[in-house]
Enzyme design. Sequence first.
Site, PDB file in Angstrom:
ATOM      1  N   ARG A  93      64.246 -29.570   5.090  1.00  0.00           N
ATOM      2  CA  ARG A  93      65.168 -30.699   5.045  1.00  0.00           C
ATOM      3  C   ARG A  93      64.369 -31.996   4.987  1.00  0.00           C
ATOM      4  O   ARG A  93      63.265 -32.086   5.507  1.00  0.00           O
ATOM      5  CB  ARG A  93      66.068 -30.729   6.280  1.00  0.00           C
ATOM      6  CG  ARG A  93      67.202 -29.718   6.228  1.00  0.00           C
ATOM      7  CD  ARG A  93      68.094 -29.839   7.435  1.00  0.00           C
ATOM      8  NE  ARG A  93      67.397 -29.455   8.649  1.00  0.00           N
ATOM      9  CZ  ARG A  93      66.898 -30.274   9.562  1.00  0.00           C
ATOM     10  NH1 ARG A  93      67.029 -31.588   9.428  1.00  0.00           N
ATOM     11  NH2 ARG A  93      66.280 -29.808  10.614  1.00  0.00           N
TER      12      ARG A  93
ATOM     13  N   TYR B 251      66.445 -26.786  -1.742  1.00  0.00           N
ATOM     14  CA  TYR B 251      66.092 -26.106  -0.497  1.00  0.00           C
ATOM     15  C   TYR B 251      67.203 -26.117   0.547  1.00  0.00           C
ATOM     16  O   TYR B 251      67.736 -27.170   0.885  1.00  0.00           O
ATOM     17  CB  TYR B 251      64.837 -26.732   0.129  1.00  0.00           C
ATOM     18  CG  TYR B 251      64.361 -25.865   1.257  1.00  0.00           C
ATOM     19  CD1 TYR B 251      63.545 -24.775   0.996  1.00  0.00           C
ATOM     20  CD2 TYR B 251      64.819 -26.056   2.538  1.00  0.00           C
ATOM     21  CE1 TYR B 251      63.181 -23.915   2.007  1.00  0.00           C
ATOM     22  CE2 TYR B 251      64.469 -25.193   3.559  1.00  0.00           C
ATOM     23  CZ  TYR B 251      63.645 -24.125   3.288  1.00  0.00           C
ATOM     24  OH  TYR B 251      63.305 -23.265   4.277  1.00  0.00           O
TER      25      TYR B 251
ATOM     26  N   LYS C 220      74.666 -27.540   6.702  1.00  0.00           N
ATOM     27  CA  LYS C 220      74.498 -28.722   7.540  1.00  0.00           C
ATOM     28  C   LYS C 220      75.327 -29.900   7.029  1.00  0.00           C
ATOM     29  O   LYS C 220      75.901 -30.653   7.809  1.00  0.00           O
ATOM     30  CB  LYS C 220      73.021 -29.113   7.626  1.00  0.00           C
ATOM     31  CG  LYS C 220      72.131 -28.049   8.296  1.00  0.00           C
ATOM     32  CD  LYS C 220      72.769 -27.561   9.523  1.00  0.00           C
ATOM     33  CE  LYS C 220      71.914 -26.843  10.550  1.00  0.00           C
ATOM     34  NZ  LYS C 220      70.838 -25.989  10.240  1.00  0.00           N
TER      35      LYS C 220
ATOM     36  N   HIS D 122      75.514 -27.672  16.389  1.00  0.00           N
ATOM     37  CA  HIS D 122      74.363 -26.893  15.905  1.00  0.00           C
ATOM     38  C   HIS D 122      74.064 -25.802  16.942  1.00  0.00           C
ATOM     39  O   HIS D 122      73.084 -25.875  17.677  1.00  0.00           O
ATOM     40  CB  HIS D 122      73.173 -27.847  15.752  1.00  0.00           C
ATOM     41  CG  HIS D 122      72.007 -27.276  15.011  1.00  0.00           C
ATOM     42  ND1 HIS D 122      70.741 -27.793  15.135  1.00  0.00           N
ATOM     43  CD2 HIS D 122      71.900 -26.255  14.132  1.00  0.00           C
ATOM     44  CE1 HIS D 122      69.909 -27.119  14.355  1.00  0.00           C
ATOM     45  NE2 HIS D 122      70.594 -26.170  13.745  1.00  0.00           N
TER      46      HIS D 122
ATOM     47  N   SER E  20      66.208 -27.276  15.193  1.00  0.00           N
ATOM     48  CA  SER E  20      65.747 -26.404  14.121  1.00  0.00           C
ATOM     49  C   SER E  20      64.422 -25.742  14.495  1.00  0.00           C
ATOM     50  O   SER E  20      63.524 -26.405  15.020  1.00  0.00           O
ATOM     51  CB  SER E  20      65.557 -27.220  12.850  1.00  0.00           C
ATOM     52  OG  SER E  20      66.767 -27.853  12.517  1.00  0.00           O
TER      53      SER E  20
ATOM     54  N   CYS F 237      63.722 -23.637  16.821  1.00  0.00           N
ATOM     55  CA  CYS F 237      63.443 -23.553  18.254  1.00  0.00           C
ATOM     56  C   CYS F 237      64.067 -22.323  18.897  1.00  0.00           C
ATOM     57  O   CYS F 237      64.199 -22.253  20.122  1.00  0.00           O
ATOM     58  CB  CYS F 237      63.892 -24.820  18.965  1.00  0.00           C
ATOM     59  SG  CYS F 237      62.889 -26.247  18.518  1.00  0.00           S
TER      60      CYS F 237
ATOM     61  N   ASP G 258      73.840 -20.404  13.957  1.00  0.00           N
ATOM     62  CA  ASP G 258      73.420 -21.772  13.618  1.00  0.00           C
ATOM     63  C   ASP G 258      74.490 -22.839  13.872  1.00  0.00           C
ATOM     64  O   ASP G 258      74.160 -23.933  14.284  1.00  0.00           O
ATOM     65  CB  ASP G 258      72.976 -21.833  12.152  1.00  0.00           C
ATOM     66  CG  ASP G 258      72.096 -23.042  11.842  1.00  0.00           C
ATOM     67  OD1 ASP G 258      71.176 -23.335  12.631  1.00  0.00           O
ATOM     68  OD2 ASP G 258      72.327 -23.701  10.814  1.00  0.00           O
TER      69      ASP G 258
ATOM     70  N   ARG H 281      61.865 -18.718   4.757  1.00  0.00           N
ATOM     71  CA  ARG H 281      63.119 -18.204   5.343  1.00  0.00           C
ATOM     72  C   ARG H 281      63.622 -16.979   4.610  1.00  0.00           C
ATOM     73  O   ARG H 281      63.245 -16.713   3.477  1.00  0.00           O
ATOM     74  CB  ARG H 281      64.185 -19.294   5.240  1.00  0.00           C
ATOM     75  CG  ARG H 281      63.774 -20.574   5.962  1.00  0.00           C
ATOM     76  CD  ARG H 281      64.899 -21.151   6.722  1.00  0.00           C
ATOM     77  NE  ARG H 281      64.448 -22.229   7.579  1.00  0.00           N
ATOM     78  CZ  ARG H 281      65.048 -22.558   8.709  1.00  0.00           C
ATOM     79  NH1 ARG H 281      66.113 -21.904   9.104  1.00  0.00           N
ATOM     80  NH2 ARG H 281      64.603 -23.545   9.455  1.00  0.00           N
TER      81      ARG H 281
HETATM   82  P1  GTP Z   1      66.846 -23.034  12.450  1.00  0.00           P
HETATM   83  O1  GTP Z   1      67.268 -21.927  11.549  1.00  0.00           O
HETATM   84  O2  GTP Z   1      65.865 -23.978  11.825  1.00  0.00           O
HETATM   85  O3  GTP Z   1      67.991 -23.783  13.016  1.00  0.00           O
HETATM   86  O4  GTP Z   1      65.931 -22.360  13.618  1.00  0.00           O
HETATM   87  P2  GTP Z   1      66.316 -21.465  14.885  1.00  0.00           P
HETATM   88  O5  GTP Z   1      66.655 -22.359  16.023  1.00  0.00           O
HETATM   89  O6  GTP Z   1      67.297 -20.427  14.506  1.00  0.00           O
HETATM   90  O7  GTP Z   1      64.900 -20.801  15.255  1.00  0.00           O
HETATM   91  P3  GTP Z   1      64.394 -19.280  15.136  1.00  0.00           P
HETATM   92  O8  GTP Z   1      65.119 -18.344  16.048  1.00  0.00           O
HETATM   93  O9  GTP Z   1      64.325 -18.910  13.715  1.00  0.00           O
HETATM   94  O10 GTP Z   1      62.917 -19.430  15.723  1.00  0.00           O
HETATM   95  C1  GTP Z   1      61.978 -20.330  15.208  1.00  0.00           C
HETATM   96  C2  GTP Z   1      60.594 -19.963  15.665  1.00  0.00           C
HETATM   97  O11 GTP Z   1      60.520 -19.905  17.085  1.00  0.00           O
HETATM   98  C3  GTP Z   1      60.152 -18.594  15.154  1.00  0.00           C
HETATM   99  O12 GTP Z   1      58.841 -18.663  14.697  1.00  0.00           O
HETATM  100  C4  GTP Z   1      60.273 -17.709  16.364  1.00  0.00           C
HETATM  101  O13 GTP Z   1      59.389 -16.627  16.324  1.00  0.00           O
HETATM  102  C5  GTP Z   1      60.004 -18.668  17.520  1.00  0.00           C
HETATM  103  N1  GTP Z   1      60.702 -18.232  18.758  1.00  0.00           N
HETATM  104  C6  GTP Z   1      62.004 -17.880  18.868  1.00  0.00           C
HETATM  105  N2  GTP Z   1      62.301 -17.476  20.132  1.00  0.00           N
HETATM  106  C7  GTP Z   1      61.160 -17.594  20.838  1.00  0.00           C
HETATM  107  C8  GTP Z   1      60.811 -17.338  22.208  1.00  0.00           C
HETATM  108  O14 GTP Z   1      61.614 -16.912  23.034  1.00  0.00           O
HETATM  109  N3  GTP Z   1      59.518 -17.609  22.555  1.00  0.00           N
HETATM  110  C9  GTP Z   1      58.605 -18.078  21.656  1.00  0.00           C
HETATM  111  N4  GTP Z   1      57.366 -18.300  22.090  1.00  0.00           N
HETATM  112  N5  GTP Z   1      58.890 -18.314  20.368  1.00  0.00           N
HETATM  113  C10 GTP Z   1      60.139 -18.084  19.962  1.00  0.00           C
HETATM  114  C1  SPV Z   2      67.829 -26.126  10.317  1.00  0.00           C
HETATM  115  O1  SPV Z   2      66.897 -26.828   9.896  1.00  0.00           O
HETATM  116  O2  SPV Z   2      68.403 -26.351  11.403  1.00  0.00           O
HETATM  117  C2  SPV Z   2      68.270 -24.950   9.527  1.00  0.00           C
HETATM  118  C3  SPV Z   2      67.782 -24.835   8.154  1.00  0.00           C
HETATM  119  O3  SPV Z   2      69.080 -24.173   9.985  1.00  0.00           O
HETATM  120  S1  SPV Z   2      68.660 -25.860   7.070  1.00  0.00           S
HETATM  121  O4  SPV Z   2      69.833 -25.135   6.591  1.00  0.00           O
HETATM  122  O5  SPV Z   2      67.753 -26.149   5.962  1.00  0.00           O
HETATM  123  O6  SPV Z   2      69.098 -27.054   7.756  1.00  0.00           O
HETATM  124 MN    MN Z   3      69.683 -24.713  12.087  1.00  0.00          MN
END
Ligand code: GTP
Ligand code: SPV
Ligand code: MN
Length: 585
Positions: free
Chosen positions: A73, A201, A210, A230, A252, A254, A277, A375
């Site tokens: 983004r 993207y 979003k 979110h 994002s 996290c 999400d 992704r």
């Molecule tokens: P968006 O799709 O961008 O909104 O991200 P999200 O909040 O869904 O994050 P996602 O679950 O994809 O995790 C993002 C990164 O954080 C990845 O590389 C994971 O491996 C890492 N991660 C997720 N959960 C944990 C955790 O409990 N501990 C640690 N150390 N890393 C984590």
């Molecule tokens: C985020 O960045 O929080 C995502 C990916 O879930 S996007 O759809 O590109 O915003």
């Molecule tokens: Mn997201």
Amino acid sequence: MATPLERWVEEQAGLAEPESIYWCDGTEEEARKIVEAGLTKEKINGHSVFHELNRSSFPGSYLHRSHPTDVARTEHLTYVCHPDKVTAGPNNNWMPPLEAKEKLSRLSKGCMRGRTMYVLPYMMGHPDSPYAKACVQLTDISYVAVSMRIMTRLGKGVVRKIGGSENFVRGFHSVGDLDPEKRFIMHFPDENFVWSIGSGYGGNALLGKKCFSLRIASWLGLKEGWLAEHMIIIGIEDPEGRITYVVAALPSACGKTNLAMLQPSIPGYKIWTVGDDIAWMNVGPDGRLWAINPETGLFGVAPGTSLKTNPNMVRTLKAGTFYPTLYTNTALDADRNEPWWEGRDGPVPENVLDWQGRRWDHLQQDSKAAHPNSRFTAAISQCPVVSREFNNPKGVPISAIIFGGRRTELIPLVYESFGWQHGVFSAARMGSETTAAAIHSIGALRRDPMAMIPFCGYNMGDYFGHWLDIGKKMKDPPGIFFINWFRRDEDGKFIWPGFGENIRILKWIINRTNRKAGARETPIGLVPRPGDIDTRGLDVPAEKLEELLEVNPGEWDRETEDAGKFFEKFGDRMPAELWEEFNKK
Ligand code: GTP
Ligand code: SPV
Ligand code: MN
């Protein structure tokens, strides 16, 4: 007589001048044809849009490489065009709607020449939900057309539903020439309209996600009395078979997708995925908070995903071919023709092409093969732990709200706020370290209230007020909790093992809502003592756990000062109740 929808499509085509216009019907057969176009005739930057992956080990899977400048983004190119700047607030870039439209008209003139314009009719939300919205997006790239069929309820039924009505959400999208200087994602909240050019993207291009479901929907929510957030939505099943639903907001990259389908390390517990999400929440006639997931797909971060961290995601990726699975900007194991990313199961393959298709040398320590924000896109129906309530138009009743962020220091593993107003205050002052999900410096601490700073489509001062009002509409508002999986030790290693072990924290949270778990009072809220958490079988030394649960008031001064400066930005739009909480310290 043409319908308003047909007229709008004609008008947009008049501007973009595509070679042809194609109305999508959402069928599997059609999706195959669109993928085929992306494999052969459609080009982006001189390359095919899709590359087919190994048919036997990754059936129905395709790799897409976006333009190297277009991998996340772009918040600095994202505008919310309310008639006045104050309504957009200091949290948004703003341009007067007329000026924005003039600018984008110039950039869009002839932008689809030689390309197909896909017309994508889709619903956000289950069609029987009163919150569901009929939408139509135009795009000139097969990748977006195929992605939208995974991420939304796309089909020709939506055209019938819209009929002769003016009332549908509009999205105009073109990759343009992918020049970052000519890239804009503009929102017109009062017109339910998003205009995006120059990016292919994720959230810049899949306009139901979003752009509509958060930036514009949050504005609709303010006017109509509901919330667009979110957040993930999950059911937590305990050993007695009781399911408690909670929502959780994390910025994002996290940990939302991981938390949404975690495989618990405590026997007898199960997690059921409703959403990973976005949550739309309303106060039901019973005075409770109810949540639906408007999406139908997962757009998840690839790096770090493995059978060890997120086995349910790995299974989702290979679970079927009715919907294809897309990989965006991952690396490629060239010998096996399989997607690869840092943290994938198995040894590092010998012959790897990086996310830009270049030969990758794994001894080159600092270079990543997969883009950190690479992704996958997969249907939620393929998730082995999808909730049976996923398609319930009413949604699920929420017992707890969780907020979190990525913080190396200070923020404890988990705590509970003293009540709704204190919880809203604590969520409003939240900070998190930035990630690769957006184009900006990585690892910098920034205020990200409710994980919504990039997504709130209006003045965040008013948004905080709206949260306070929603609390007043509920009989017994859910508890508000805070989590942080990301504290690090002196060596920079994560202290908390995370992933499946996070169930221990979820268990404490649901037991708090049932008044079955203890806590101690600290200035920031109620924090578990180590003995309040189920630690049977947990491999974390006692002193480390204590460190994770420490609250040292002296260390909070900088945090408070920073939050105060952030609140000041909202001037008289900042609710007095939050300053009242702030001044309690
Ligand atoms: P968006 O799709 O961008 O909104 O991200 P999200 O909040 O869904 O994050 P996602 O679950 O994809 O995790 C993002 C990164 O954080 C990845 O590389 C994971 O491996 C890492 N991660 C997720 N959960 C944990 C955790 O409990 N501990 C640690 N150390 N890393 C984590
Ligand atoms: C985020 O960045 O929080 C995502 C990916 O879930 S996007 O759809 O590109 O915003
Ligand atoms: Mn997201």
